[in-house]
Design a protein around this motif. Structure first.
Motif, PDB file in Angstrom:
ATOM      1  N   VAL A 199       6.967  24.967 -28.897  1.00 30.10           N
ATOM      2  CA  VAL A 199       6.238  25.291 -30.168  1.00 30.10           C
ATOM      3  C   VAL A 199       6.921  25.998 -31.359  1.00 30.10           C
ATOM      4  CG1 VAL A 199       4.119  26.262 -30.913  1.00 30.10           C
ATOM      5  CG2 VAL A 199       4.090  24.922 -28.598  1.00 30.10           C
ATOM      6  N   ASP A 200       7.869  26.991 -30.709  1.00 27.85           N
ATOM      7  CA  ASP A 200       8.340  27.948 -31.788  1.00 27.85           C
ATOM      8  C   ASP A 200       9.509  26.851 -32.551  1.00 27.85           C
ATOM      9  OD1 ASP A 200       7.151  29.990 -30.914  1.00 27.85           O
ATOM     10  OD2 ASP A 200       8.723  30.905 -29.704  1.00 27.85           O
ATOM     11  N   PRO A 235       4.599  36.175 -35.042  1.00 24.10           N
ATOM     12  CA  PRO A 235       3.703  36.390 -35.859  1.00 24.10           C
ATOM     13  C   PRO A 235       3.052  35.360 -36.745  1.00 24.10           C
ATOM     14  CG  PRO A 235       5.670  37.985 -36.323  1.00 24.10           C
ATOM     15  CD  PRO A 235       5.821  36.741 -35.259  1.00 24.10           C
ATOM     16  N   LEU A 236       3.687  34.316 -37.325  1.00 22.80           N
ATOM     17  CA  LEU A 236       3.248  32.966 -37.574  1.00 22.80           C
ATOM     18  C   LEU A 236       2.088  32.555 -36.893  1.00 22.80           C
ATOM     19  CD1 LEU A 236       3.166  31.300 -39.797  1.00 22.80           C
ATOM     20  CD2 LEU A 236       4.835  29.836 -38.772  1.00 22.80           C
ATOM     21  N   GLN A 237       2.289  32.628 -35.467  1.00 25.13           N
ATOM     22  CA  GLN A 237       1.230  31.829 -34.602  1.00 25.13           C
ATOM     23  C   GLN A 237       0.060  33.150 -34.491  1.00 25.13           C
ATOM     24  OE1 GLN A 237       2.896  31.013 -30.665  1.00 25.13           O
ATOM     25  NE2 GLN A 237       4.361  30.003 -31.189  1.00 25.13           N
ATOM     26  N   GLY A 257      -7.711  33.617 -34.082  1.00 27.06           N
ATOM     27  CA  GLY A 257      -8.269  32.943 -32.894  1.00 27.06           C
ATOM     28  C   GLY A 257      -8.460  31.527 -32.653  1.00 27.06           C
ATOM     29  N   ASN A 258      -8.530  31.041 -33.810  1.00 33.16           N
ATOM     30  CA  ASN A 258      -8.754  29.615 -33.684  1.00 33.16           C
ATOM     31  C   ASN A 258      -7.550  28.953 -34.237  1.00 33.16           C
ATOM     32  OD1 ASN A 258     -11.567  29.957 -32.552  1.00 33.16           O
ATOM     33  ND2 ASN A 258     -12.371  30.437 -34.472  1.00 33.16           N
ATOM     34  N   GLY A 259      -6.273  29.102 -33.878  1.00 38.34           N
ATOM     35  CA  GLY A 259      -5.217  28.833 -34.312  1.00 38.34           C
ATOM     36  C   GLY A 259      -5.047  27.220 -34.707  1.00 38.34           C
ATOM     37  N   VAL A 307       0.913  23.688 -40.432  1.00 35.65           N
ATOM     38  CA  VAL A 307       1.673  24.394 -39.167  1.00 35.65           C
ATOM     39  C   VAL A 307       0.850  23.851 -37.901  1.00 35.65           C
ATOM     40  CG1 VAL A 307       1.910  26.651 -38.006  1.00 35.65           C
ATOM     41  CG2 VAL A 307       2.463  26.270 -40.642  1.00 35.65           C
ATOM     42  N   ARG A 308      -0.658  23.729 -38.040  1.00 33.68           N
ATOM     43  CA  ARG A 308      -1.402  23.338 -37.030  1.00 33.68           C
ATOM     44  C   ARG A 308      -0.872  22.038 -36.643  1.00 33.68           C
ATOM     45  NH1 ARG A 308      -5.535  26.291 -39.575  1.00 33.68           N
ATOM     46  NH2 ARG A 308      -6.288  24.116 -40.647  1.00 33.68           N
ATOM     47  N   HIS A 309      -0.743  20.982 -37.560  1.00 35.52           N
ATOM     48  CA  HIS A 309      -0.186  19.754 -37.158  1.00 35.52           C
ATOM     49  C   HIS A 309       1.130  19.621 -36.449  1.00 35.52           C
ATOM     50  CE1 HIS A 309       0.224  15.359 -37.610  1.00 35.52           C
ATOM     51  NE2 HIS A 309       1.333  15.681 -38.369  1.00 35.52           N
ATOM     52  N   ALA A 310       2.041  20.663 -37.051  1.00 36.74           N
ATOM     53  CA  ALA A 310       3.439  20.666 -36.379  1.00 36.74           C
ATOM     54  C   ALA A 310       3.145  21.089 -34.901  1.00 36.74           C
ATOM     55  CB  ALA A 310       4.268  21.563 -37.277  1.00 36.74           C
TER      56      ALA A 310
END
Length: 345
Positions: free
Chosen positions: A191-192, A214-216, A221-223, A254-257
């Motif tokens: 994921v990173d 920190p980006l995550q 809470g609903n990342g 970012v969520r898509h990645a």
């Protein structure tokens, strides 16, 4: 591969050598070590400079004669000598003196499910180098299930997902054994890496992997859902010029990645459910899936899993230390096996 409860009760300490963190449980004292599996070495003299959190902070910030190494990869010891030196420093002189007083020191080690004989041997050699006369191996899936309070010894299904740094393991347990399991080579590190590659290709920004967390967290809470913040500011280095630069990153992208590598995890969960006996799957419809491991705290991952399977999904209270706490529970003798009276002929 998993040792019996009677064998584990005789052990004096247990070690969980994870890809990200090393944890040590000492019988009677509890969890005494919870540090990153990182060591910093002076290549000129061979001296060990730092271990644990301090060594991790040195990553990418050292002169050329200091090398930061990870002697454990994917839950497997790849450098036995360095792993032994790291463990000695993490334990400290006081704990090591206490262990050396044991007349016949026994140890337990958590190993990944279906670990090959070479990986098992590496774990044994590492603890033998610390003075252990005998080493018992425990499957991480069973240890984590015990640590988060699942009734693994009963004749009913329990499903657990161990979300590690290098891999994700999914299993259905019943009567103290693994009914079916799957190991997916996708974890928190994947994921990173997906986030780092997204920033490099879309924004021409280089970001060290240790700064991805920190980006995550910025995904809230609903990342992995659309309820998080629309954008967040990220600092890094420009690929072309090498200068420091800040960019506004669209969190939807970012969520898509992030979802791309997690698709393999969802496929693994589906595969385990397809080969599981129907009676046990019926139990799981009510009980659901228990998530443990550091990557289980990825914002929104549990919701994504709940939508994909239609089953309840729970996160353990302390998901990062469930495996070592489970081995500690077995060391202390706090779990009893299900005893069946033999039928009289």
């Amino acid at each position: 591969m998993t040792a019996s409860l009677e064998q584990l009760r005789r052990c004096h300490f247990a070690v969980d050598l994870g890809a990200a963190r090393t944890r040590v449980y000492v019988k009677g004292a509890g969890l005494v070590v919870d540090q990153p599996s990182v060591a910093a070495v002076n290549t000129r003299t061979g001296a060990l400079i730092a271990v644990g959190e301090f060594a991790e902070r040195m990553t990418g910030r050292t002169p050329d004669y200091i090398r930061v190494v990870r002697p454990v990869t994917g839950g497997t010891v790849v450098d036995i000598e360095m792993a032994q030196r790291m463990l000695r420093h993490l334990l400290g002189d006081k704990v090591r003196r206490t262990l050396r007083r044991k007349p016949r020191l026994r140890a337990a080690a958590c190993t990944p499910h279906n670990a090959d004989p070479l990986a098992q041997r590496a774990a044994i050699e590492t603890l033998v180098g610390l003075g252990a006369r005998r080493v018992e191996l425990v499957d991480t899936l069973i240890a984590a299930a015990v640590g988060c309070g699942l009734p693994v010894e009963r004749p009913e299904a329990s499903m657990i997902m161990v979300c590690g740094a290098a891999a994700t393991e999914v299993a259905v347990l019943s009567l103290g054994s693994i009914v079916t399991a799957e190991r997916i080579r996708v974890g928190g590190e994947a994921v990173d890496h997906a986030i780092v590659q997204h920033l490099r290709h879309q924004h021409e920004l280089m970001l060290p992997s240790q700064n991805v967390r920190p980006l995550q967290l910025a995904l809230s809470g609903n990342g992995l859902t659309s309820h998080g913040p629309t954008s967040t500011e990220i600092h890094g280095r420009d690929v072309a010029t090498g200068l420091a630069r800040s960019v506004q990153v669209d969190t939807a992208a970012v969520r898509h990645a992030i979802q791309t590598p997690l698709t393999a995890v969802l496929d693994g969960v589906g595969k385990v459910l397809r080969v599981c006996p129907p009676d046990l799957v019926a139990d799981l419809a009510d009980r659901g899936i228990m998530m443990v491991g550091g990557s289980a705290l990825l914002p929104g991952f549990d919701q994504m899993l709940r939508q994909a399977t239609g089953m309840p999904v729970h996160i353990a209270e302390r998901p990062d230390i469930c495996a070592v706490q489970g081995v500690g529970t077995m060391l202390e003798g706090r779990i009893q096996p299900l005893e069946l009276d033999p039928l009289s002929s």
